[in-house]
Write a protein that holds these residues in place. Structure first.
Motif, PDB file in Angstrom:
ATOM      1  N   GLU A  73      -6.013   3.916  -7.087  1.00 38.91           N
ATOM      2  CA  GLU A  73      -5.827   2.380  -6.649  1.00 38.91           C
ATOM      3  C   GLU A  73      -4.599   2.080  -5.995  1.00 38.91           C
ATOM      4  N   LYS A 131      -3.829   9.716   4.392  1.00 36.26           N
ATOM      5  CA  LYS A 131      -3.543   9.740   5.826  1.00 36.26           C
ATOM      6  C   LYS A 131      -3.173  11.146   6.302  1.00 36.26           C
ATOM      7  N   GLN A 174      -9.718  14.057   0.108  1.00 34.88           N
ATOM      8  CA  GLN A 174     -10.598  12.997   0.276  1.00 34.88           C
ATOM      9  C   GLN A 174     -11.900  13.015  -0.556  1.00 34.88           C
ATOM     10  N   MET A 218      -8.676   8.513  -4.036  1.00 37.25           N
ATOM     11  CA  MET A 218      -7.368   8.183  -4.112  1.00 37.25           C
ATOM     12  C   MET A 218      -7.201   7.275  -5.281  1.00 37.25           C
ATOM     13  N   HIS A 271       3.303   4.700  -6.678  1.00 41.78           N
ATOM     14  CA  HIS A 271       2.511   3.440  -6.227  1.00 41.78           C
ATOM     15  C   HIS A 271       3.142   2.404  -7.271  1.00 41.78           C
ATOM     16  N   GLU A 285       1.038   5.094   0.938  1.00 37.08           N
ATOM     17  CA  GLU A 285       0.373   6.213   1.995  1.00 37.08           C
ATOM     18  C   GLU A 285       0.636   7.463   1.189  1.00 37.08           C
ATOM     19  N   ILE A 311       0.793  -1.015  -0.107  1.00 29.24           N
ATOM     20  CA  ILE A 311      -0.126  -0.023   0.027  1.00 29.24           C
ATOM     21  C   ILE A 311       0.751   1.170  -0.111  1.00 29.24           C
ATOM     22  N   VAL A 366      -3.605   5.289  -0.054  1.00 33.95           N
ATOM     23  CA  VAL A 366      -4.563   5.566   0.930  1.00 33.95           C
ATOM     24  C   VAL A 366      -3.905   6.985   1.676  1.00 33.95           C
TER      25      VAL A 366
END
Length: 125
Positions: free
Chosen positions: A41, A46, A35, A39, A93, A6, A4, A44
């Motif tokens: 794929e 934070k 938000q 996001m 990513h 972030e 994942i 995430v």
């Protein structure tokens, strides 16, 4: 298992401005705008309490698993850099080691990297 990514957003960033009368900070607004967009794929979102880049905010960090480089980017605007952040997060990513090739990095990422932190794991064997 897929790692994942972030995207950490400094919600305390004031971007060199005074906090508004309602107390909202540009960093908090950046978080809220991201938000609302959603996001890419594998990424995430934070909140981070402070990335210590107060004079050059808004600031974010991108980090992945222990074999990926971590990046901190600054000089972001809470409304005009949303597409740049989403594009950059998706590219990060997809990069196995977190190193996005220079020619494919968003222009803002090329000019506003605050820090690049080596991975925890030694990839050189």
């Amino acid at each position: 298992m897929t790692e994942i990514t972030e995207l950490l957003v400094c919600v305390k960033c004031k971007r060199g401005t005074e906090v508004t009368g309602d107390g909202e900070r540009p960093g908090t607004r950046l978080m809220e705008e991201l938000q609302a967009r959603g996001m890419p794929e594998g990424v995430v979102l934070k909140a981070a309490e402070c990335l210590q880049n107060c004079d050059h905010g808004c600031s974010v960090a991108l980090r992945g698993g222990p074999a990926k480089w971590t990046y901190v980017y600054g000089n972001l605007h809470e409304t005009s850099h949303l597409d740049t952040l989403l594009e950059g997060a998706a590219l990060y990513h997809e990069a196995g080691d977190g190193l996005i090739p220079w020619r494919t990095r968003p222009e803002h990422f090329k000019r506003n990297c605050i820090a690049r932190i080596p991975p925890l794991e030694d990839n050189n064997g």
